[in-house]
Scaffold this motif. Structure first.
Motif, PDB file in Angstrom:
ATOM      1  N   MET A 280       0.842  -1.200   0.000  1.00  0.00           N
ATOM      2  CA  MET A 280       0.000   0.000   0.000  1.00  0.00           C
ATOM      3  C   MET A 280       0.880   1.254   0.000  1.00  0.00           C
ATOM      4  SD  MET A 280      -3.151  -0.974  -0.152  1.00  0.00           S
ATOM      5  CE  MET A 280      -3.808   0.666   0.102  1.00  0.00           C
ATOM      6  N   THR A 281       2.122   1.138  -0.495  1.00  0.00           N
ATOM      7  CA  THR A 281       3.029   2.295  -0.490  1.00  0.00           C
ATOM      8  C   THR A 281       2.636   3.277  -1.598  1.00  0.00           C
ATOM      9  OG1 THR A 281       4.629   1.464  -2.103  1.00  0.00           O
ATOM     10  CG2 THR A 281       4.895   0.696   0.164  1.00  0.00           C
ATOM     11  N   GLU A 282       3.388   4.365  -1.681  1.00  0.00           N
ATOM     12  CA  GLU A 282       3.105   5.416  -2.666  1.00  0.00           C
ATOM     13  C   GLU A 282       3.237   4.868  -4.089  1.00  0.00           C
ATOM     14  OE1 GLU A 282       5.881   5.546  -0.558  1.00  0.00           O
ATOM     15  OE2 GLU A 282       4.494   6.116   1.050  1.00  0.00           O
ATOM     16  N   THR A 283       4.117   3.879  -4.296  1.00  0.00           N
ATOM     17  CA  THR A 283       4.293   3.348  -5.652  1.00  0.00           C
ATOM     18  C   THR A 283       3.559   2.008  -5.851  1.00  0.00           C
ATOM     19  OG1 THR A 283       6.360   2.280  -4.983  1.00  0.00           O
ATOM     20  CG2 THR A 283       6.552   4.445  -6.013  1.00  0.00           C
ATOM     21  N   SER A 284       2.775   1.598  -4.865  1.00  0.00           N
ATOM     22  CA  SER A 284       2.136   0.280  -4.955  1.00  0.00           C
ATOM     23  C   SER A 284       0.939   0.274  -5.893  1.00  0.00           C
ATOM     24  CB  SER A 284       1.705  -0.209  -3.565  1.00  0.00           C
ATOM     25  OG  SER A 284       2.833  -0.492  -2.773  1.00  0.00           O
ATOM     26  N   LEU A 285       0.523  -0.951  -6.219  1.00  0.00           N
ATOM     27  CA  LEU A 285      -0.489  -1.148  -7.259  1.00  0.00           C
ATOM     28  C   LEU A 285      -1.924  -0.966  -6.760  1.00  0.00           C
ATOM     29  CD1 LEU A 285       1.480  -4.254  -8.364  1.00  0.00           C
ATOM     30  CD2 LEU A 285       1.127  -2.266  -9.844  1.00  0.00           C
ATOM     31  N   VAL A 286      -2.215  -1.463  -5.566  1.00  0.00           N
ATOM     32  CA  VAL A 286      -3.598  -1.402  -5.074  1.00  0.00           C
ATOM     33  C   VAL A 286      -4.107   0.045  -4.948  1.00  0.00           C
ATOM     34  CG1 VAL A 286      -5.113  -1.952  -3.120  1.00  0.00           C
ATOM     35  CG2 VAL A 286      -3.547  -3.692  -4.015  1.00  0.00           C
ATOM     36  N   PRO A 287      -3.308   0.964  -4.364  1.00  0.00           N
ATOM     37  CA  PRO A 287      -3.806   2.348  -4.296  1.00  0.00           C
ATOM     38  C   PRO A 287      -4.108   2.923  -5.681  1.00  0.00           C
ATOM     39  CG  PRO A 287      -1.900   2.088  -2.858  1.00  0.00           C
ATOM     40  CD  PRO A 287      -2.028   0.811  -3.638  1.00  0.00           C
ATOM     41  N   GLN A 288      -3.317   2.549  -6.686  1.00  0.00           N
ATOM     42  CA  GLN A 288      -3.578   3.039  -8.050  1.00  0.00           C
ATOM     43  C   GLN A 288      -4.904   2.488  -8.576  1.00  0.00           C
ATOM     44  OE1 GLN A 288      -0.233   3.008 -10.819  1.00  0.00           O
ATOM     45  NE2 GLN A 288       1.086   2.273  -9.176  1.00  0.00           N
ATOM     46  N   ALA A 289      -5.149   1.205  -8.292  1.00  0.00           N
ATOM     47  CA  ALA A 289      -6.396   0.594  -8.766  1.00  0.00           C
ATOM     48  C   ALA A 289      -7.594   1.231  -8.061  1.00  0.00           C
ATOM     49  CB  ALA A 289      -6.357  -0.916  -8.512  1.00  0.00           C
ATOM     50  N   ILE A 290      -7.444   1.498  -6.774  1.00  0.00           N
ATOM     51  CA  ILE A 290      -8.541   2.108  -6.006  1.00  0.00           C
ATOM     52  C   ILE A 290      -8.877   3.478  -6.593  1.00  0.00           C
ATOM     53  CG2 ILE A 290      -9.128   3.124  -3.757  1.00  0.00           C
ATOM     54  CD1 ILE A 290      -7.662   0.741  -2.435  1.00  0.00           C
TER      55      ILE A 290
END
Ligand SMILES: Nc1ncnc2c1ncn2[C@@H]1O[C@H](COP(=O)(O)OP(=O)(O)O)[C@@H](O)[C@H]1O
Ligand SMILES: [Mg+2]
Length: 310
Positions: A280-290
């Motif tokens: 869930m970091t700044e470069t992670s994938l899930v936050p981008q998908a959300i």
């Protein structure tokens, strides 16, 4: 409500987890102003403090061993403390990439073999490698069976690269997978139980600038290009989304997961792995998908917290 945002842990992904924890607790501050958010590091003190009146709900953001296998989750289950995410038994199934590969829709996992280190030692590495390489073929990928953040993962195009890759992979765990390499578009598909219904968010396409999605490419801003939604035709993306939901369901996962796949030039979907505590970091994938789904990290996590408490 006392919400423990649990990050850290004792493995190689500790720093990544601390970053995930900070990101989620920041996001939650806006949407859960009525809750007491407690940022905790997984240590002995935390374990001592674990009883049903210490926290109302735990948000486990420990990546890898202890956090994503059955360890922490079974302790929380035994103590009767609600937490966000998959239960111990299903997390254990997802955490072992070999077990998960055996449960996903038939034929969707690239062929592989998995061995403990002792097998190589006792049987003699050269003998085993010769038959594995001729059975699986080259190129192949060597990876820890329960790794994370691409640590210990190597693509081997020549037979002479396999033994050194194994040495590296065994540095991260006792069992290693040798798997046929697949090529195409790499996608990460977040699945979230929205109002109790497993729903795939827009797949994120991953294009590492250096060609390999390794640790550096994952956590260095600008080292990977992301495309959300992915640049594939709508029909393929729909198939990928239903595939990810079926993986989430067949493994019995709960609340949130991230299914990693490669779609080859024929449109075939290949399963790499599924994560129950995705980054869930700044470069992670899930936050981008959300964000691509028009949702907000804080809102999604607060909904999952209320679901877990209920
Ligand atoms: N069979 C494979 N074929 C091609 N690339 C692979 C394969 N398995 C893994 N990879 C590559 O290695 C990366 C890490 O592998 P993965 O199984 O997802 O482990 P991790 O848990 O470390 O993320 C993937 O993101 C992908 O780029
Ligand atoms: Mg992965």
């Amino acid at each position: 409500m006392r919400v423990a945002i649990l990050s850290g842990g004792l493995n190689a992904e500790r720093d990544v987890s601390l970053r995930s924890g900070r990101r989620v607790s920041q996001a939650l501050r806006a949407s859960m102003s009525d809750a007491e958010l407690i940022e905790v590091d997984l240590d002995a003190e935390f374990l001592d403090s674990l009883n049903s009146d210490s926290y109302d709900v735990v948000v486990p953001l420990i990546h890898g061993v202890i956090g994503e296998d059955a360890t922490l989750r079974s302790m929380l289950e035994l103590k009767g403390i609600p937490f966000i995410g998959s239960g111990a038994a299903s997390a254990a199934r997802a955490f072992d990439k070999g077990i998960a590969a055996g449960l996903v829709p038939p034929g969707s996992a690239p062929p592989f073999v998995a061995f403990p280190q002792s097998f190589f030692r006792e049987m003699g590495a050269p003998r085993i490698l010769t038959s594995v390489i001729s059975g699986i073929g080259l190129p192949l990928v060597v990876k820890p069976i329960s790794g994370g953040s691409a640590l210990g993962v190597r693509l081997c195009t020549g037979a002479d690269q396999v033994a050194p890759a194994l040495v590296d992979a065994f540095g991260y765990g006792d069992r290693v997978m040798l798997q046929q390499a697949v090529f195409g578009t790499e996608l990460a598909v977040t699945v979230i139980d929205l109002d109790g219904i497993a729903t795939a968010l827009p797949p994120v396409e991953i294009v590492p600038v250096g060609g390999i999605y390794d640790f550096h490419a994952r956590y260095t801003a600008g080292a990977t290009e992301f495309f959300t939604p992915a640049r594939l035709d709508p029909d393929t993306l729909n198939r990928v989304c239903s595939y990810a939901v079926s993986v989430h369901e067949v493994l019995g996962l709960r609340a949130i997961s991230r299914v990693d796949v490669i779609v080859d030039s024929q449109g075939e979907i290949w399963f790499l792995e599924v994560n129950v505590a995705p980054g869930m970091t700044e470069t992670s994938l899930v936050p981008q998908a959300i964000e691509a789904a028009g949702l907000q990290v804080g809102q999604v996590f607060s909904d999952l917290i209320y679901q877990a408490v209920r």
